[in-house]
Design an enzyme around this catalytic site. Structure first.
Site, PDB file in Angstrom:
ATOM      1  N   PHE A 121       0.854  -1.183   0.000  1.00 44.24           N
ATOM      2  CA  PHE A 121       0.000   0.000   0.000  1.00 44.24           C
ATOM      3  C   PHE A 121       0.891   1.234   0.000  1.00 44.24           C
ATOM      4  O   PHE A 121       2.077   1.153   0.309  1.00 44.24           O
ATOM      5  CB  PHE A 121      -0.883  -0.004   1.261  1.00 44.24           C
ATOM      6  CG  PHE A 121      -2.363   0.017   0.975  1.00 44.24           C
ATOM      7  CD1 PHE A 121      -2.939  -0.917   0.132  1.00 44.24           C
ATOM      8  CD2 PHE A 121      -3.185   0.974   1.562  1.00 44.24           C
ATOM      9  CE1 PHE A 121      -4.308  -0.909  -0.096  1.00 44.24           C
ATOM     10  CE2 PHE A 121      -4.556   0.987   1.328  1.00 44.24           C
ATOM     11  CZ  PHE A 121      -5.122   0.046   0.499  1.00 44.24           C
ATOM     12  N   GLN A 235      -8.035  14.453   4.715  1.00 49.12           N
ATOM     13  CA  GLN A 235      -7.463  13.693   3.606  1.00 49.12           C
ATOM     14  C   GLN A 235      -8.445  13.573   2.440  1.00 49.12           C
ATOM     15  O   GLN A 235      -9.575  13.130   2.630  1.00 49.12           O
ATOM     16  CB  GLN A 235      -7.085  12.292   4.072  1.00 49.12           C
ATOM     17  CG  GLN A 235      -6.523  11.423   2.957  1.00 49.12           C
ATOM     18  CD  GLN A 235      -5.912  10.145   3.483  1.00 49.12           C
ATOM     19  OE1 GLN A 235      -6.599   9.160   3.737  1.00 49.12           O
ATOM     20  NE2 GLN A 235      -4.606  10.158   3.687  1.00 49.12           N
ATOM     21  N   HIS A 237      -8.818  11.386  -0.603  1.00 46.39           N
ATOM     22  CA  HIS A 237      -8.285  10.143  -1.174  1.00 46.39           C
ATOM     23  C   HIS A 237      -8.115  10.367  -2.671  1.00 46.39           C
ATOM     24  O   HIS A 237      -9.004  10.910  -3.321  1.00 46.39           O
ATOM     25  CB  HIS A 237      -9.262   8.996  -0.905  1.00 46.39           C
ATOM     26  CG  HIS A 237      -8.702   7.631  -1.185  1.00 46.39           C
ATOM     27  ND1 HIS A 237      -8.429   7.202  -2.461  1.00 46.39           N
ATOM     28  CD2 HIS A 237      -8.371   6.613  -0.357  1.00 46.39           C
ATOM     29  CE1 HIS A 237      -7.945   5.961  -2.393  1.00 46.39           C
ATOM     30  NE2 HIS A 237      -7.904   5.587  -1.137  1.00 46.39           N
ATOM     31  N   LEU A 251     -15.389   5.337  -3.089  1.00 46.64           N
ATOM     32  CA  LEU A 251     -13.970   4.993  -3.037  1.00 46.64           C
ATOM     33  C   LEU A 251     -13.563   3.902  -4.025  1.00 46.64           C
ATOM     34  O   LEU A 251     -14.279   2.941  -4.239  1.00 46.64           O
ATOM     35  CB  LEU A 251     -13.638   4.517  -1.626  1.00 46.64           C
ATOM     36  CG  LEU A 251     -12.156   4.369  -1.311  1.00 46.64           C
ATOM     37  CD1 LEU A 251     -11.454   5.717  -1.391  1.00 46.64           C
ATOM     38  CD2 LEU A 251     -11.972   3.775   0.058  1.00 46.64           C
ATOM     39  N   GLU A 254      -7.028   1.812  -2.767  1.00 45.00           N
ATOM     40  CA  GLU A 254      -5.610   1.949  -3.065  1.00 45.00           C
ATOM     41  C   GLU A 254      -5.004   0.599  -3.442  1.00 45.00           C
ATOM     42  O   GLU A 254      -3.949   0.529  -4.072  1.00 45.00           O
ATOM     43  CB  GLU A 254      -4.924   2.500  -1.801  1.00 45.00           C
ATOM     44  CG  GLU A 254      -3.522   2.972  -1.981  1.00 45.00           C
ATOM     45  CD  GLU A 254      -3.081   3.834  -0.787  1.00 45.00           C
ATOM     46  OE1 GLU A 254      -3.935   4.513  -0.182  1.00 45.00           O
ATOM     47  OE2 GLU A 254      -1.885   3.820  -0.490  1.00 45.00           O
ATOM     48  N   ARG A 310      -0.979   9.351   0.137  1.00 44.45           N
ATOM     49  CA  ARG A 310      -2.191   9.802  -0.539  1.00 44.45           C
ATOM     50  C   ARG A 310      -2.219  11.286  -0.861  1.00 44.45           C
ATOM     51  O   ARG A 310      -2.753  11.697  -1.893  1.00 44.45           O
ATOM     52  CB  ARG A 310      -3.406   9.454   0.324  1.00 44.45           C
ATOM     53  CG  ARG A 310      -3.680   7.968   0.329  1.00 44.45           C
ATOM     54  CD  ARG A 310      -4.809   7.632   1.260  1.00 44.45           C
ATOM     55  NE  ARG A 310      -5.128   6.206   1.164  1.00 44.45           N
ATOM     56  CZ  ARG A 310      -5.977   5.572   1.971  1.00 44.45           C
ATOM     57  NH1 ARG A 310      -6.579   6.231   2.935  1.00 44.45           N
ATOM     58  NH2 ARG A 310      -6.219   4.297   1.806  1.00 44.45           N
ATOM     59  N   HIS A 376     -12.150  12.046   2.275  1.00 39.97           N
ATOM     60  CA  HIS A 376     -12.084  10.668   2.758  1.00 39.97           C
ATOM     61  C   HIS A 376     -11.899  10.534   4.258  1.00 39.97           C
ATOM     62  O   HIS A 376     -12.511   9.684   4.889  1.00 39.97           O
ATOM     63  CB  HIS A 376     -10.935   9.965   2.037  1.00 39.97           C
ATOM     64  CG  HIS A 376     -10.821   8.501   2.326  1.00 39.97           C
ATOM     65  ND1 HIS A 376     -11.860   7.631   2.106  1.00 39.97           N
ATOM     66  CD2 HIS A 376      -9.793   7.751   2.818  1.00 39.97           C
ATOM     67  CE1 HIS A 376     -11.472   6.405   2.449  1.00 39.97           C
ATOM     68  NE2 HIS A 376     -10.238   6.457   2.895  1.00 39.97           N
ATOM     69  N   ARG A 411      -2.776  10.568   6.691  1.00 42.97           N
ATOM     70  CA  ARG A 411      -2.804   9.173   7.115  1.00 42.97           C
ATOM     71  C   ARG A 411      -2.380   8.255   5.975  1.00 42.97           C
ATOM     72  O   ARG A 411      -2.786   8.461   4.830  1.00 42.97           O
ATOM     73  CB  ARG A 411      -4.214   8.793   7.559  1.00 42.97           C
ATOM     74  CG  ARG A 411      -4.374   7.318   7.891  1.00 42.97           C
ATOM     75  CD  ARG A 411      -5.735   6.992   8.455  1.00 42.97           C
ATOM     76  NE  ARG A 411      -6.822   7.105   7.488  1.00 42.97           N
ATOM     77  CZ  ARG A 411      -7.099   6.187   6.551  1.00 42.97           C
ATOM     78  NH1 ARG A 411      -6.343   5.108   6.422  1.00 42.97           N
ATOM     79  NH2 ARG A 411      -8.118   6.367   5.736  1.00 42.97           N
TER      80      ARG A 411
END
Lengths: 604, 259
Positions: A121, A235, A237, A251, A254, A310, A376, A411
């Protein structure tokens, strides 16, 4: 006199996503009378939507992984604004929390030798995410839900908490809310309260968040006198769906990039190679050939730039679209079809396959997806003690997305589910210890109850007034247009003016119909929290005159080392409420001990 | 695409109700839930419906669309036949209001399922092969939309059966546990006596409506029936048990084990 039913518990937990469930399990396991209260049915909380996995340095795929590497990745991903102690506890304890889930029945995907498989990730040096295909959140919430049921935790479903209650000494002593099915009011008295209410995304127009993410816990804690930190750090995304318009924001995990998917602009260029920041240059591939070697063997090349944190990827996509190199519907292309076999894609990413097939008519095994940034996650939140989750007012504990500090200004993917488990457990312990040590019977303030109930019911009394849906749409437009992924001082000032007006109008909302399962009224009671949180985000964004992680200022495009040393702390010293004054100011972040600081020196 | 959509939405509560008609301008790419939301925002603010994720992952927005149980968030308007679209609440559960039903039956059944009971965790964690957990993973895809429960005719038109019937959603939960490589609990007598597994006559209605495409009947219910029958009625197994003096767990023992 308001009419309401009453319940008494040792510990009440508001919110039944991963963090709330984990906290309630802990308190109940300790033998405390525990209630879990949630706005929806049990098992429907936003955690269910988490896709990619749970970050935990178990070393099952890369034995060289360990908590120090995970800690370092987390701090760097957060641009060093994180509470170091939270990041350390998180990295150290996540593996045990994952193993515990397995002992409660979770079925994670396996390695060839039968251990828990881990996937790559963004921002994680090694393949680290324990996962179940692309539906890890579902597995986690179901496992925790079943554990809570087995332990006989009292569950109050479709029950909305409006406000925390304190006693004469200012100690949090309960909460007041209502049953959605009937509209009847309910008061809980408790020796300790855990807020695990999740995120705030519903203040934005394009968001991956579900309807519940209205910032209830952030707002209730602020109203009750607690400190919030870093609320400007939101955040976006990088990969949400952009088309059809009605599903914009949903979403796209990722995991698509972790499993080999790449981002391309309208010219077909893998543009992420053009956006590698200095901080990450040394560990990022500088050619497509090198990047492609990395997927199979991390020692054969450096990381592909699609797997940068991100914030970096979201800003890059935003820039490409603004430069006119976007896809037909205003995103960019996410392509895994040309890089992996249809069987591989369907096995690794089954829900993405169905989501695109059913909602957009796109076969992701044959054509690229169109994606763009979507609101997000809230990195900011209630300021808590790392060990116990205790907020700055006594009797209150906060965990999960509602708590701040753990993720700094950005994050990493996969660090949310692990955060829920690690700090849900810790807040459950903290609240249990506090409840066991508390003497006397909690006596919630009667005037607070009366005031809250009257305020909640006022929309039924008005002959004329604002439509709550209309106000919500105006709030979403305001935050989307003026407090989005790229911010400027002028727009933030405009946003504050508009928010003041919306706060004024929210005091004049009218709803029709009865109290029983009335969504207009439910929304009307969500608005004060949404507006409060939106004010906090905008104030923080105005005052943080730099760019860092999830907070980007066009007029201050660089990180400022001085701002890197402070949290922006917000509180309401003279009374809590959506229209009350919010004080904001910088306070130093906790200083990292030398042995941890050494992890960030050259050679690591 | 037609310029207008016509929705007939059931409005009412436990005392009764009727379909109300709403007309709205059509919009590209919408799902049924989008239209319901637009009705709420512009014509009927108090129209009650459940929803959370709007992405087919939480299973909140189940309803009977043109007579078939479906998730409102995953049903595209342009894939329904032309003409008015009817949206009604799930019929098997008592009405709370409009499209919202009282699904507490399911949460009560969930409490009856004896939990997962693994052996103590060895040093370094449990080991399981991917091939051994894949069937269980299929059942774990369940999003608890309860549409299989809604469509199951053992309880759809027989309220009296709810007291002694778990329903397809919980049969896959039982199957998940029974097929878990580490589980030590025995739930077969419980399934036979209390959960009414024998009442299912394998018409596969549940499988047809499952939005996660779980093969409920073939992969969970039929294998469970075989296991239960083996345990309860197979004379060879009975003889073996008698000789070896291995006693079956009673339903209560199974329920208590692992708590």
């Amino acid at each position: 006199m308001a009419e309401y039913e009453t319940h008494d518990y040792d510990v009440i937990v508001s919110g039944a996503g991963g963090a709330g469930l984990r906290a309630a399990i802990e308190a109940k396991s300790r033998g405390l009378r525990t209630a879990l209260i949630c706005k929806s049915l049990l098992g429907k909380a936003h955690t269910v939507m988490a896709e990619g996995g749970i970050a935990a340095a178990m070393g099952n795929v890369y034995p060289e992984d360990n908590w120090q590497v995970h800690f370092r990745d987390t701090m760097r991903g957060g641009k060093m604004l994180n509470n170091w102690r939270m990041a350390q506890l998180h990295a150290q304890e996540a593996p045990e929390r994952v193993q515990e889930l397995e002992a409660w029945g979770a079925l994670f995907d396996r390695t060839a030798d039968g251990r828990i498989l881990q996937r790559d990730f963004g921002g994680h040096r090694y393949a680290r995410l324990a996962h179940v295909g692309d539906r890890t959140g579902l597995e986690m919430i179901r496992t925790l839900q079943q554990r809570a049921v087995a332990l006989d935790v009292a569950v109050f479903m479709e029950c909305k908490i409006l406000r925390l209650l304190s006693d004469a000494d200012g100690v949090i002593s309960g909460a007041v809310g209502y049953w959605r099915a009937t509209g009847d009011m309910v008061v809980f008295s408790a020796k300790a309260v855990v807020l695990a209410t999740g995120g705030v995304g519903k203040s934005w127009k394009y968001t991956s968040n579900s309807w519940e993410c209205t910032g209830d816990g952030h707002a209730m804690a602020l109203w009750a006198g607690a400190d919030l930190i870093d609320m400007e750090c939101v955040q976006f995304h990088p990969t949400g769906m952009v088309w059809p318009l009605s599903v914009r924001g949903i979403l796209v995990t990722e995991g698509v990039r972790g499993d080999g998917g790449v981002l391309r602009n309208a010219e077909g260029r893998r543009f992420m190679f053009d956006y590698v920041a200095d901080m990450f240059r040394e560990e990022t591939a500088d050619s497509e050939e090198e990047a492609d070697r990395w997927y199979a063997d991390h020692s054969a090349g450096r990381r592909p730039p699609e797997l940068l944190p991100r914030d970096e990827v979201a800003r890059a996509i935003n820039t490409e679209v603004k430069a006119g190199r976007g896809s037909p519907h205003g995103g960019v292309f996410l392509d895994i079809a040309s890089r992996r076999s249809p069987e591989y894609i369907r096995r690794r990413l089954p829900s993405m396959y169905h989501q695109f097939m059913e909602l957009a008519g796109v076969d992701i095994t044959a054509e690229p997806m169109e994606v763009g940034p979507t609101c997000h996650y809230m990195m900011g939140g209630v300021r808590v003690d790392a060990e116990t989750g205790a907020a700055t007012v006594p009797g209150l504990f906060v965990c999960g997305e509602a708590a701040g500090g753990m993720h700094g200004s950005n994050r990493l993917g996969g660090n949310s589910l692990s955060d829920l488990l690690v700090f849900g457990y810790r807040a459950g312990m903290g609240a249990s210890d506090y409840a066991e040590g508390r003497t006397g019977t909690p006596a919630p303030n009667q005037a607070e109850i009366e005031h809250t109930v009257a305020e909640a019911l006022a929309p039924f009394e008005r002959d004329d007034g604002e439509n709550p849906y209309e106000l919500h749409h105006r709030l979403q437009d305001t935050m989307q247009d003026l407090v989005g992924i790229i911010r400027t001082g002028d727009e933030l000032d405009q946003a504050l003016e508009r928010l003041d007006e919306l706060v004024f109008l929210a005091g004049k909302v009218k709803v029709t119909g009865g109290r029983a399962y009335n969504p207009a009224w439910n929304l009307a009671t969500d608005l004060p929290a949404m507006l409060t949180v939106s004010r906090c985000v905008t104030l923080g964004a105005r005052d943080r005159r730099e760019s860092r992680g999830g907070h980007t200022r066009e007029d201050y495009p660089n990180a400022d080392p001085e701002f890197g040393k402070v949290n922006l702390v917000q509180r309401q010293p003279s009374g809590g409420g959506m229209a009350e004054e919010i004080k904001i100011g910088p306070e130093p972040i906790p200083e990292m001990p030398p042995e941890l600081a050494a992890l960030f020196e050259e050679g690591h | 695409m037609a310029a207008e959509v016509v929705m007939r939405v059931w409005r009412g509560d436990s005392s009764g109700g009727a379909f109300a008609e709403y007309r709205l301008p059509a919009q590209e790419g919408e799902v049924v839930l989008d239209v319901v939301h637009r009705i709420q925002a512009t014509q009927a603010g108090d129209l009650a419906c459940r929803w959370n994720c709007k992405a087919g992952k939480c299973g909140s927005c189940s309803a009977e669309i043109n007579g078939t149980p479906r998730l409102m968030c995953m049903t595209r308007m342009d894939q329904l036949p032309e003409g008015p679209v009817t949206v009604a609440p799930m019929r098997t559960f008592p009405i709370i209001r409009d499209l919202v039903t009282d699904v507490s039956f399911n949460f009560e059944v969930a409490k009856q399922v004896p939990p997962f009971a693994p052996p103590p965790r060895p040093e370094g964690g449990y080991r399981m092969a991917q091939v051994d957990i894949e069937r269980g993973q299929e059942f774990c895809k369940c999003i608890e939309c309860f549409m299989c429960q809604d469509v199951c005719h053992v309880i759809r038109d027989h309220e009296e059966n709810k007291a002694h019937y778990a329903g397809p959603r919980f049969f896959i939960r039982f199957a998940e546990l029974e097929m878990h490589p580490l589980d030590t609990n025995d739930r077969r007598e419980l399934l036979r006596q209390r959960e009414g597994l024998g009442l299912c006559n394998i018409t596969k209605c549940c499988t047809e409506v499952c939005p996660e495409h779980i093969k409920i009947t073939d992969n969970a219910i039929i294998p469970l029936k075989e296991r239960v029958v083996d345990a309860a009625y197979d004379p060879v197994a009975w003889l073996g048990r008698t000789i070896l003096r291995r006693r079956k767990a009673s339903p209560n023992e199974a329920a208590a084990h692992g708590r």
